[in-house]
Motif scaffolding. Structure first.
Motif, mmCIF file in Angstrom:
data_model
loop_
_atom_site.group_PDB
_atom_site.id
_atom_site.type_symbol
_atom_site.label_atom_id
_atom_site.label_comp_id
_atom_site.label_asym_id
_atom_site.label_seq_id
_atom_site.Cartn_x
_atom_site.Cartn_y
_atom_site.Cartn_z
ATOM 1 N N LEU A 205 -0.395 -3.365 -4.148
ATOM 2 C CA LEU A 205 -1.402 -2.378 -3.719
ATOM 3 C C LEU A 205 -2.523 -2.437 -4.751
ATOM 4 O O LEU A 205 -2.678 -1.528 -5.552
ATOM 5 C CB LEU A 205 -0.808 -0.966 -3.687
ATOM 6 C CG LEU A 205 -0.170 -0.452 -2.398
ATOM 7 C CD1 LEU A 205 0.319 0.982 -2.580
ATOM 8 C CD2 LEU A 205 -1.121 -0.520 -1.205
ATOM 9 N N TRP A 206 -3.238 -3.523 -4.811
ATOM 10 C CA TRP A 206 -4.285 -3.809 -5.812
ATOM 11 C C TRP A 206 -3.664 -3.976 -7.211
ATOM 12 O O TRP A 206 -4.400 -3.956 -8.212
ATOM 13 C CB TRP A 206 -5.308 -2.680 -5.946
ATOM 14 C CG TRP A 206 -6.016 -2.135 -4.767
ATOM 15 C CD1 TRP A 206 -5.736 -0.967 -4.120
ATOM 16 C CD2 TRP A 206 -7.200 -2.656 -4.128
ATOM 17 N NE1 TRP A 206 -6.648 -0.741 -3.110
ATOM 18 C CE2 TRP A 206 -7.564 -1.752 -3.100
ATOM 19 C CE3 TRP A 206 -7.980 -3.798 -4.337
ATOM 20 C CZ2 TRP A 206 -8.665 -1.950 -2.268
ATOM 21 C CZ3 TRP A 206 -9.085 -3.997 -3.516
ATOM 22 C CH2 TRP A 206 -9.410 -3.070 -2.496
ATOM 23 N N GLY B 162 -2.311 6.150 -11.747
ATOM 24 C CA GLY B 162 -3.729 6.442 -11.603
ATOM 25 C C GLY B 162 -3.990 7.924 -11.412
ATOM 26 O O GLY B 162 -4.938 8.489 -11.970
ATOM 27 N N SER B 163 -3.146 8.567 -10.619
ATOM 28 C CA SER B 163 -3.333 10.006 -10.382
ATOM 29 C C SER B 163 -3.254 10.782 -11.690
ATOM 30 O O SER B 163 -4.050 11.694 -11.948
ATOM 31 C CB SER B 163 -2.261 10.526 -9.419
ATOM 32 O OG SER B 163 -2.380 9.912 -8.154
ATOM 33 N N TYR C 179 -11.599 8.184 -3.899
ATOM 34 C CA TYR C 179 -10.149 8.367 -4.010
ATOM 35 C C TYR C 179 -9.791 8.404 -5.485
ATOM 36 O O TYR C 179 -10.061 7.449 -6.222
ATOM 37 C CB TYR C 179 -9.382 7.225 -3.321
ATOM 38 C CG TYR C 179 -7.884 7.452 -3.333
ATOM 39 C CD1 TYR C 179 -7.323 8.524 -2.637
ATOM 40 C CD2 TYR C 179 -7.025 6.631 -4.047
ATOM 41 C CE1 TYR C 179 -5.947 8.749 -2.650
ATOM 42 C CE2 TYR C 179 -5.645 6.847 -4.057
ATOM 43 C CZ TYR C 179 -5.127 7.910 -3.357
ATOM 44 O OH TYR C 179 -3.764 8.137 -3.371
ATOM 45 N N GLY D 222 -6.589 9.612 -6.499
ATOM 46 C CA GLY D 222 -5.172 9.948 -6.532
ATOM 47 C C GLY D 222 -4.893 11.255 -5.817
ATOM 48 O O GLY D 222 -5.776 11.843 -5.183
ATOM 49 N N GLU E 182 -15.631 6.028 -8.552
ATOM 50 C CA GLU E 182 -15.130 4.658 -8.650
ATOM 51 C C GLU E 182 -16.369 3.764 -8.681
ATOM 52 O O GLU E 182 -17.230 3.885 -7.808
ATOM 53 C CB GLU E 182 -14.309 4.312 -7.406
ATOM 54 C CG GLU E 182 -13.138 5.230 -7.110
ATOM 55 C CD GLU E 182 -12.735 5.167 -5.632
ATOM 56 O OE1 GLU E 182 -13.209 6.011 -4.836
ATOM 57 O OE2 GLU E 182 -11.958 4.257 -5.278
ATOM 58 N N SER F 33 -10.273 2.564 -2.012
ATOM 59 C CA SER F 33 -9.467 3.043 -0.887
ATOM 60 C C SER F 33 -10.303 3.374 0.333
ATOM 61 O O SER F 33 -9.805 3.318 1.456
ATOM 62 C CB SER F 33 -8.679 4.279 -1.299
ATOM 63 O OG SER F 33 -7.804 3.945 -2.334
ATOM 64 N N ASP G 273 -13.632 5.741 -12.592
ATOM 65 C CA ASP G 273 -12.234 5.573 -12.205
ATOM 66 C C ASP G 273 -12.030 4.099 -11.868
ATOM 67 O O ASP G 273 -12.397 3.630 -10.783
ATOM 68 C CB ASP G 273 -11.905 6.479 -11.021
ATOM 69 C CG ASP G 273 -10.421 6.456 -10.695
ATOM 70 O OD1 ASP G 273 -9.713 5.571 -11.225
ATOM 71 O OD2 ASP G 273 -9.981 7.313 -9.899
ATOM 72 N N ILE H 275 -8.517 0.578 -9.819
ATOM 73 C CA ILE H 275 -8.510 -0.701 -9.095
ATOM 74 C C ILE H 275 -9.357 -1.755 -9.808
ATOM 75 O O ILE H 275 -8.963 -2.920 -9.910
ATOM 76 C CB ILE H 275 -9.022 -0.501 -7.648
ATOM 77 C CG1 ILE H 275 -7.972 0.242 -6.815
ATOM 78 C CG2 ILE H 275 -9.397 -1.834 -7.000
ATOM 79 C CD1 ILE H 275 -8.422 0.636 -5.418
ATOM 80 N N LYS I 294 -2.476 0.506 -12.442
ATOM 81 C CA LYS I 294 -2.274 -0.754 -11.695
ATOM 82 C C LYS I 294 -2.244 -2.019 -12.554
ATOM 83 O O LYS I 294 -1.196 -2.411 -13.050
ATOM 84 C CB LYS I 294 -3.347 -0.873 -10.610
ATOM 85 C CG LYS I 294 -3.250 0.278 -9.566
ATOM 86 C CD LYS I 294 -4.094 0.009 -8.363
ATOM 87 C CE LYS I 294 -4.231 1.195 -7.417
ATOM 88 N NZ LYS I 294 -3.249 1.257 -6.376
ATOM 89 N N ARG J 187 -3.630 -4.952 4.410
ATOM 90 C CA ARG J 187 -3.787 -3.505 4.239
ATOM 91 C C ARG J 187 -4.810 -3.008 5.254
ATOM 92 O O ARG J 187 -5.944 -3.501 5.282
ATOM 93 C CB ARG J 187 -4.288 -3.226 2.823
ATOM 94 C CG ARG J 187 -4.491 -1.785 2.518
ATOM 95 C CD ARG J 187 -3.212 -1.086 2.108
ATOM 96 N NE ARG J 187 -3.471 0.322 1.876
ATOM 97 C CZ ARG J 187 -2.788 1.321 2.439
ATOM 98 N NH1 ARG J 187 -1.771 1.077 3.232
ATOM 99 N NH2 ARG J 187 -3.105 2.570 2.176
HETATM 100 N N1 PXG Z 1 -7.919 6.295 -8.618
HETATM 101 C C1 PXG Z 1 -8.242 5.215 -7.896
HETATM 102 C C2 PXG Z 1 -9.651 4.691 -7.932
HETATM 103 C C3 PXG Z 1 -7.263 4.573 -7.103
HETATM 104 O O1 PXG Z 1 -7.613 3.492 -6.380
HETATM 105 C C4 PXG Z 1 -5.678 6.212 -7.870
HETATM 106 C C5 PXG Z 1 -6.672 6.801 -8.616
HETATM 107 C C6 PXG Z 1 -4.294 6.807 -7.901
HETATM 108 O O2 PXG Z 1 -3.401 5.962 -8.527
HETATM 109 P P1 PXG Z 1 -1.806 6.144 -8.279
HETATM 110 O O3 PXG Z 1 -1.228 5.165 -9.281
HETATM 111 O O4 PXG Z 1 -1.478 7.550 -8.620
HETATM 112 O O5 PXG Z 1 -1.538 5.790 -6.855
HETATM 113 C C7 PXG Z 1 -5.956 5.077 -7.108
HETATM 114 C C8 PXG Z 1 -4.861 4.441 -6.288
HETATM 115 C C9 PXG Z 1 -5.386 1.404 -0.948
HETATM 116 C C10 PXG Z 1 -4.596 2.107 -2.029
HETATM 117 O O6 PXG Z 1 -4.818 1.013 0.060
HETATM 118 C C11 PXG Z 1 -5.254 2.507 -3.169
HETATM 119 C C12 PXG Z 1 -4.569 3.181 -4.174
HETATM 120 C C13 PXG Z 1 -3.216 3.442 -4.037
HETATM 121 C C14 PXG Z 1 -2.558 3.040 -2.894
HETATM 122 C C15 PXG Z 1 -3.237 2.368 -1.862
HETATM 123 O O7 PXG Z 1 -6.596 1.206 -1.118
HETATM 124 N N2 PXG Z 1 -5.311 3.579 -5.274
#
Ligand code: PXG
Ligand code: PLP
Length: 437
Positions: free
Chosen positions: A48-49, A108-109, A141, A143, A216, A221, A249, A252, A278, A403
């Motif tokens: 997932l990236w 990331g969250s 996005y 998180g 970002e 996302s 942020d 990614i 990531k 995706r």
């Molecule tokens: N900030 C950004 C910019 C992200 O892309 C998060 C925070 C949250 O990270 P965690 O590790 O808590 O998931 C993300 C996560 C998609 C996809 O399909 C993107 C993310 C996660 C799952 C799917 O684009 N980005």
């Protein structure tokens, strides 16, 4: 499988649909997954990236195996471990000039919520505790925790929690504009003025009440929205004028995804705080990091020396096994010139993506670095149905992990992709797009 037969409640998943025909992966090597029925499947999304150098890289596997046998865990408050110290030094050394300190998280969250708390604490430590407002952006996005959800701009993620989002948050407009920018290659020319939304919010609230802006650098996302030329620079200027912290942020975009260590480096704009996750460990062990400028760290370092300066942290902050994975990932990035490889693949990837520009279903194609998206028109009355069908057909008929976010297909090819494999994956996607309504 009946719903009752599967106790696992999958994240961001249509669970009932999944349970009708579960998609289960049980192995991976390099650029390929193996599904539970033994099928090899090409990964067009690098996890997932997450997994830019491919799955199960032997160097990371070995580092994790060694670490877990040497030091599996150790207390992380008032004490730390050797690997966390080393990783903080390595990551900050890679970061843009002026970024000097690193706080570890597990995702990331968590990085985003940590960054927002650091921003509020920073202003308070400097006697500007009135700076509490936070600015995000539509379609952002950040998180799924309460802070990140509040500054985020993904409507379905916010809808159910609307009444309980953080107060004092505003959003700038997003930068997706198909009328002006459809089928742009790289950064779109139109839209730098959208950064002036921040200036307007400063006029509305008075800039002195705003703590931080989070964006970002390339929205991921939301279906890959590269920043318009000049947009990020303009945000930086407005932040400087009003004393507002700029947070990128880069969960990614960091670690090679745009052909550089950080998007900040590629775009020549240095924020005050960078959030990552990531690629920090190539996705092998969950870990995130928040990187801050010296002035931010320094502002906290006051008061009695025996006293904790930031009442924040996670049980697993700086986890030694995650840090060992991170160190090994950084070694591979360097030894195998991964970011240079990513940069050299960019034009091939761009050409492959834009070969869909005239496809009957396609209304936009966007790309920067090794991030790309093909946006399809939604079917009448069934937004997301076309994307879902493409995703499933790719999975079951083309052995491609892709995706789909609603009707937009996003691509995150490996930073060390084989150009022919990349091309073959797009041939499979074309067969699917040609076949569906
Ligand atoms: N900030 C950004 C910019 C992200 O892309 C998060 C925070 C949250 O990270 P965690 O590790 O808590 O998931 C993300 C996560 C998609 C996809 O399909 C993107 C993310 C996660 C799952 C799917 O684009 N980005
Ligand atoms: N809930 C309880 C009851 C806890 O004791 C802790 C941590 O000690 C947490 C939540 C937070 O967990 P973590 O530090 O893994 O985020």
């Amino acid at each position: 499988m009946s719903t009752a037969a599967n106790p696992y409640w999958l994240p961001f998943t249509a669970n009932r649909d999944f349970n009708k025909k579960p998609r289960v992966i049980s192995g991976a090597s390099g650029h390929w997954y193996t599904t539970s029925d033994g099928t090899r499947m090409y990964d067009t999304f690098s996890g997932l990236w997450t997994s830019g150098i491919g799955h199960c890289h032997p160097k990371i596997v070995a580092a994790v195996q060694k670490q877990v046998a040497e030091l599996d865990y150790c207390i992380g408050f008032q004490v730390t471990n050797d690997k966390a110290l080393e990783l903080a030094a390595r990551v900050t050394a890679m970061a843009p000039d002026g970024i000097t300190n690193c706080f570890f998280t597990n995702s990331g969250s968590e990085s985003v919520d940590t960054a927002l708390k650091i921003a509020l604490g920073y202003h308070r430590a400097r006697g500007e505790g009135h700076r509490t407002r936070l600015i995000g952006r539509e379609r952002g996005y950040h998180g799924v925790n309460f802070g990140g959800m509040s500054v985020g701009g993904m409507v379905p993620n916010r809808k159910v929690f609307s009444a309980m989002l953080l107060p004092g948050v505003d959003h700038m407009r997003h930068t997706r504009d198909l009328e002006h920018n459809a089928f742009s290659r790289g950064l779109p020319e139109w839209g730098a003025h959208l950064a002036d939304d921040l200036e307007q919010l400063c006029a509305l609230h008075d800039g002195s009440n705003i703590a931080a802006v989070i964006v970002e650098p390339v929205a991921g996302s939301a279906g890959v929205l590269p920043p318009p030329v000049g947009y990020l620079k303009r945000l930086r200027e407005i932040c400087d004028r009003h004393g507002i912290l700029l947070i990128f942020d880069e969960v990614i975009t960091a670690f090679g995804r745009v052909g550089a260590s950080f998007a900040a480096e590629r775009f020549g704009v240095t924020p005050d705080i960078i959030t990552t996750a990531k690629g920090l460990t190539n996705g092998v062990i969950p870990m995130g990091a928040v990187l801050v400028r010296d002035k931010i760290y320094d502002a906290f370092m006051n008061g009695p020396e025996f006293m904790i300066e930031l009442f924040h942290g996670y049980t697993y902050s700086g986890h030694p096994v995650a840090a060992a994975a991170g160190l090994a990932a950084l070694d591979v990035y360097e030894e195998e010139n991964i970011f240079e490889q990513a940069a050299s693949l960019e034009s091939h990837f761009e050409d492959l993506l834009h070969s869909f520009d005239n496809h009957k279903h396609v209304i936009d194609v966007r790309n920067i670095g090794l991030m790309g998206a093909i946006e399809m028109a939604p079917r009448e009355g069934a937004v997301g149905a076309r994307g879902s069908e493409v995703f499933k057909k790719c999975f079951w008929e083309e052995n491609l992990a892709v995706r789909a976010g609603m009707d937009t297909l996003s691509f995150s090819p490996f930073l060390n992709s084989d150009p022919d494999e990349m091309q073959q994956s797009f041939e499979g996607i074309r067969r699917v797009l040609d076949a569906i309504d």
